[in-house]
Every structure is written in structure tokens, then in C-alpha cells.
Motif scaffolding. Sequence first.
Motif, PDB file in Angstrom:
ATOM      1  N   ASP A 208       0.824  -1.213   0.000  1.00 41.24           N
ATOM      2  CA  ASP A 208       0.000   0.000   0.000  1.00 41.24           C
ATOM      3  C   ASP A 208       0.859   1.264   0.000  1.00 41.24           C
ATOM      4  O   ASP A 208       0.452   2.288  -0.545  1.00 41.24           O
ATOM      5  CB  ASP A 208      -0.934   0.029   1.208  1.00 41.24           C
ATOM      6  N   TYR A 209       2.024   1.196   0.624  1.00 36.48           N
ATOM      7  CA  TYR A 209       2.867   2.379   0.748  1.00 36.48           C
ATOM      8  C   TYR A 209       4.020   2.404  -0.246  1.00 36.48           C
ATOM      9  O   TYR A 209       4.890   3.261  -0.154  1.00 36.48           O
ATOM     10  CB  TYR A 209       3.380   2.508   2.184  1.00 36.48           C
ATOM     11  N   ALA A 210       4.005   1.493  -1.194  1.00 39.27           N
ATOM     12  CA  ALA A 210       5.039   1.477  -2.232  1.00 39.27           C
ATOM     13  C   ALA A 210       4.878   2.726  -3.100  1.00 39.27           C
ATOM     14  O   ALA A 210       3.782   3.263  -3.233  1.00 39.27           O
ATOM     15  CB  ALA A 210       4.907   0.220  -3.082  1.00 39.27           C
ATOM     16  N   PRO A 211       5.976   3.208  -3.688  1.00 38.45           N
ATOM     17  CA  PRO A 211       5.866   4.379  -4.573  1.00 38.45           C
ATOM     18  C   PRO A 211       4.830   4.127  -5.664  1.00 38.45           C
ATOM     19  O   PRO A 211       4.743   3.039  -6.221  1.00 38.45           O
ATOM     20  CB  PRO A 211       7.272   4.504  -5.156  1.00 38.45           C
ATOM     21  N   LYS A 212       4.060   5.146  -5.950  1.00 41.36           N
ATOM     22  CA  LYS A 212       2.982   5.020  -6.924  1.00 41.36           C
ATOM     23  C   LYS A 212       3.386   5.633  -8.260  1.00 41.36           C
ATOM     24  O   LYS A 212       4.187   6.554  -8.311  1.00 41.36           O
ATOM     25  CB  LYS A 212       1.736   5.706  -6.396  1.00 41.36           C
ATOM     26  N   THR A 213       2.798   5.099  -9.316  1.00 40.48           N
ATOM     27  CA  THR A 213       3.021   5.660 -10.649  1.00 40.48           C
ATOM     28  C   THR A 213       2.211   6.950 -10.769  1.00 40.48           C
ATOM     29  O   THR A 213       1.306   7.218  -9.970  1.00 40.48           O
ATOM     30  CB  THR A 213       2.572   4.681 -11.748  1.00 40.48           C
ATOM     31  N   GLU A 214       2.506   7.711 -11.799  1.00 38.59           N
ATOM     32  CA  GLU A 214       1.770   8.955 -12.018  1.00 38.59           C
ATOM     33  C   GLU A 214       0.275   8.677 -12.216  1.00 38.59           C
ATOM     34  O   GLU A 214      -0.577   9.389 -11.698  1.00 38.59           O
ATOM     35  CB  GLU A 214       2.330   9.683 -13.246  1.00 38.59           C
ATOM     36  N   GLU A 215      -0.029   7.600 -12.931  1.00 34.56           N
ATOM     37  CA  GLU A 215      -1.431   7.232 -13.166  1.00 34.56           C
ATOM     38  C   GLU A 215      -2.144   6.890 -11.849  1.00 34.56           C
ATOM     39  O   GLU A 215      -3.284   7.286 -11.626  1.00 34.56           O
ATOM     40  CB  GLU A 215      -1.493   6.038 -14.125  1.00 34.56           C
ATOM     41  N   GLU A 216      -1.470   6.143 -10.974  1.00 33.60           N
ATOM     42  CA  GLU A 216      -2.070   5.788  -9.677  1.00 33.60           C
ATOM     43  C   GLU A 216      -2.312   7.029  -8.825  1.00 33.60           C
ATOM     44  O   GLU A 216      -3.337   7.147  -8.159  1.00 33.60           O
ATOM     45  CB  GLU A 216      -1.172   4.806  -8.930  1.00 33.60           C
ATOM     46  N   ARG A 217      -1.353   7.978  -8.858  1.00 32.46           N
ATOM     47  CA  ARG A 217      -1.526   9.214  -8.093  1.00 32.46           C
ATOM     48  C   ARG A 217      -2.715  10.014  -8.622  1.00 32.46           C
ATOM     49  O   ARG A 217      -3.509  10.555  -7.854  1.00 32.46           O
ATOM     50  CB  ARG A 217      -0.244  10.053  -8.128  1.00 32.46           C
ATOM     51  N   LYS A 218      -2.864  10.075  -9.947  1.00 28.39           N
ATOM     52  CA  LYS A 218      -4.000  10.796 -10.540  1.00 28.39           C
ATOM     53  C   LYS A 218      -5.310  10.141 -10.124  1.00 28.39           C
ATOM     54  O   LYS A 218      -6.281  10.822  -9.783  1.00 28.39           O
ATOM     55  CB  LYS A 218      -3.880  10.811 -12.069  1.00 28.39           C
ATOM     56  N   GLU A 219      -5.356   8.803 -10.162  1.00 25.68           N
ATOM     57  CA  GLU A 219      -6.568   8.080  -9.764  1.00 25.68           C
ATOM     58  C   GLU A 219      -6.927   8.382  -8.313  1.00 25.68           C
ATOM     59  O   GLU A 219      -8.093   8.594  -7.979  1.00 25.68           O
ATOM     60  CB  GLU A 219      -6.357   6.584  -9.970  1.00 25.68           C
ATOM     61  N   GLU A 220      -5.936   8.424  -7.436  1.00 22.92           N
ATOM     62  CA  GLU A 220      -6.185   8.743  -6.032  1.00 22.92           C
ATOM     63  C   GLU A 220      -6.713  10.165  -5.879  1.00 22.92           C
ATOM     64  O   GLU A 220      -7.609  10.411  -5.074  1.00 22.92           O
ATOM     65  CB  GLU A 220      -4.907   8.567  -5.209  1.00 22.92           C
ATOM     66  N   MET A 221      -6.155  11.104  -6.650  1.00 16.95           N
ATOM     67  CA  MET A 221      -6.609  12.491  -6.578  1.00 16.95           C
ATOM     68  C   MET A 221      -8.063  12.607  -7.027  1.00 16.95           C
ATOM     69  O   MET A 221      -8.856  13.342  -6.426  1.00 16.95           O
ATOM     70  CB  MET A 221      -5.696  13.388  -7.422  1.00 16.95           C
ATOM     71  N   VAL A 222      -8.438  11.868  -8.067  1.00 20.92           N
ATOM     72  CA  VAL A 222      -9.817  11.878  -8.551  1.00 20.92           C
ATOM     73  C   VAL A 222     -10.742  11.316  -7.476  1.00 20.92           C
ATOM     74  O   VAL A 222     -11.793  11.894  -7.170  1.00 20.92           O
ATOM     75  CB  VAL A 222      -9.954  11.086  -9.878  1.00 20.92           C
ATOM     76  N   LYS A 223     -10.365  10.198  -6.882  1.00 18.58           N
ATOM     77  CA  LYS A 223     -11.182   9.594  -5.820  1.00 18.58           C
ATOM     78  C   LYS A 223     -11.346  10.550  -4.642  1.00 18.58           C
ATOM     79  O   LYS A 223     -12.431  10.679  -4.082  1.00 18.58           O
ATOM     80  CB  LYS A 223     -10.566   8.273  -5.352  1.00 18.58           C
ATOM     81  N   GLU A 224     -10.237  11.211  -4.288  1.00 16.96           N
ATOM     82  CA  GLU A 224     -10.296  12.158  -3.178  1.00 16.96           C
ATOM     83  C   GLU A 224     -11.225  13.324  -3.525  1.00 16.96           C
ATOM     84  O   GLU A 224     -12.044  13.751  -2.706  1.00 16.96           O
ATOM     85  CB  GLU A 224      -8.894  12.678  -2.850  1.00 16.96           C
ATOM     86  N   ALA A 225     -11.118  13.837  -4.752  1.00 17.64           N
ATOM     87  CA  ALA A 225     -11.955  14.957  -5.176  1.00 17.64           C
ATOM     88  C   ALA A 225     -13.432  14.570  -5.210  1.00 17.64           C
ATOM     89  O   ALA A 225     -14.306  15.385  -4.906  1.00 17.64           O
ATOM     90  CB  ALA A 225     -11.503  15.459  -6.545  1.00 17.64           C
ATOM     91  N   LEU A 226     -13.711  13.317  -5.555  1.00 19.00           N
ATOM     92  CA  LEU A 226     -15.094  12.847  -5.628  1.00 19.00           C
ATOM     93  C   LEU A 226     -15.626  12.385  -4.275  1.00 19.00           C
ATOM     94  O   LEU A 226     -16.800  12.054  -4.150  1.00 19.00           O
ATOM     95  CB  LEU A 226     -15.214  11.704  -6.643  1.00 19.00           C
ATOM     96  N   GLY A 227     -14.746  12.321  -3.293  1.00 18.98           N
ATOM     97  CA  GLY A 227     -15.166  11.899  -1.959  1.00 18.98           C
ATOM     98  C   GLY A 227     -15.285  10.400  -1.803  1.00 18.98           C
ATOM     99  O   GLY A 227     -15.986   9.917  -0.924  1.00 18.98           O
ATOM    100  N   ILE A 228     -14.612   9.668  -2.672  1.00 19.89           N
ATOM    101  CA  ILE A 228     -14.627   8.205  -2.580  1.00 19.89           C
ATOM    102  C   ILE A 228     -13.547   7.810  -1.581  1.00 19.89           C
ATOM    103  O   ILE A 228     -12.375   8.112  -1.768  1.00 19.89           O
ATOM    104  CB  ILE A 228     -14.347   7.553  -3.948  1.00 19.89           C
ATOM    105  N   GLU A 229     -13.964   7.149  -0.504  1.00 19.75           N
ATOM    106  CA  GLU A 229     -13.009   6.782   0.535  1.00 19.75           C
ATOM    107  C   GLU A 229     -12.623   5.323   0.446  1.00 19.75           C
ATOM    108  O   GLU A 229     -13.433   4.465   0.135  1.00 19.75           O
ATOM    109  CB  GLU A 229     -13.601   7.044   1.924  1.00 19.75           C
ATOM    110  N   GLU A 230     -11.364   5.081   0.718  1.00 18.80           N
ATOM    111  CA  GLU A 230     -10.854   3.721   0.845  1.00 18.80           C
ATOM    112  C   GLU A 230     -10.187   3.642   2.196  1.00 18.80           C
ATOM    113  O   GLU A 230      -9.561   4.596   2.642  1.00 18.80           O
ATOM    114  CB  GLU A 230      -9.828   3.411  -0.248  1.00 18.80           C
ATOM    115  N   LYS A 231     -10.297   2.492   2.831  1.00 16.93           N
ATOM    116  CA  LYS A 231      -9.616   2.313   4.112  1.00 16.93           C
ATOM    117  C   LYS A 231      -8.125   2.306   3.871  1.00 16.93           C
ATOM    118  O   LYS A 231      -7.624   1.612   3.004  1.00 16.93           O
ATOM    119  CB  LYS A 231     -10.017   0.996   4.775  1.00 16.93           C
ATOM    120  N   GLY A 232      -7.414   3.061   4.670  1.00 17.21           N
ATOM    121  CA  GLY A 232      -5.969   3.090   4.556  1.00 17.21           C
ATOM    122  C   GLY A 232      -5.339   1.987   5.366  1.00 17.21           C
ATOM    123  O   GLY A 232      -5.948   1.422   6.268  1.00 17.21           O
ATOM    124  N   GLY A 233      -4.108   1.650   5.059  1.00 15.87           N
ATOM    125  CA  GLY A 233      -3.400   0.586   5.744  1.00 15.87           C
ATOM    126  C   GLY A 233      -3.241   0.846   7.230  1.00 15.87           C
ATOM    127  O   GLY A 233      -3.347  -0.063   8.041  1.00 15.87           O
TER     128      GLY A 233
END
Length: 67
Positions: A35-60
Motif C-alpha cells: 500500500d505504501y510502495a511508490p505510486k506511478t503517475e497514473e495511480e496518483r491521478k486516480e487517487e486524486m480523482v477519488k479524493e476529489a469525488l469523496g470516494i473513501e478507501e480504508k488506509g493501511g
Amino acid sequence: MTLAAVKKQYNNEQMFHTMDEARERGEQIAELAEDYAPKTEEERKEEMVKEALGIEEKGGITESMET
């Protein structure tokens, strides 16, 4: 069964139980490391979209604190 045999069986059961718990904890740690491994640019963008949309995932960290 002799007392020595009963003690040996008990000790073996305890050892296997401890080993099972250690294996399970090792698997949890490996999952958290992923979960804490370095993320690709695409993964970071996906996380930003989820955060902006208010989609929550449980963190490690939250998951590890619950166990």
C-alpha cells in the motif's frame, strides 16, 4: 500417555500456534508495504480523482489499528 509426552505435545501445539500468528502478521505487514510502495503517475491521478469525488478507501494504518 506419559507426562513428558503430554508436555511435548502441548509445547508443539503452542509453537505451531505462535508460528501461525507470526505468518499472519507477516502477511499483514507485506500488504501494508504494498500500500505504501511508490505510486506511478497514473495511480496518483486516480487517487486524486477519488479524493476529489469523496470516494473513501480504508488506509493501511486504519486497518492495522483495527486488528
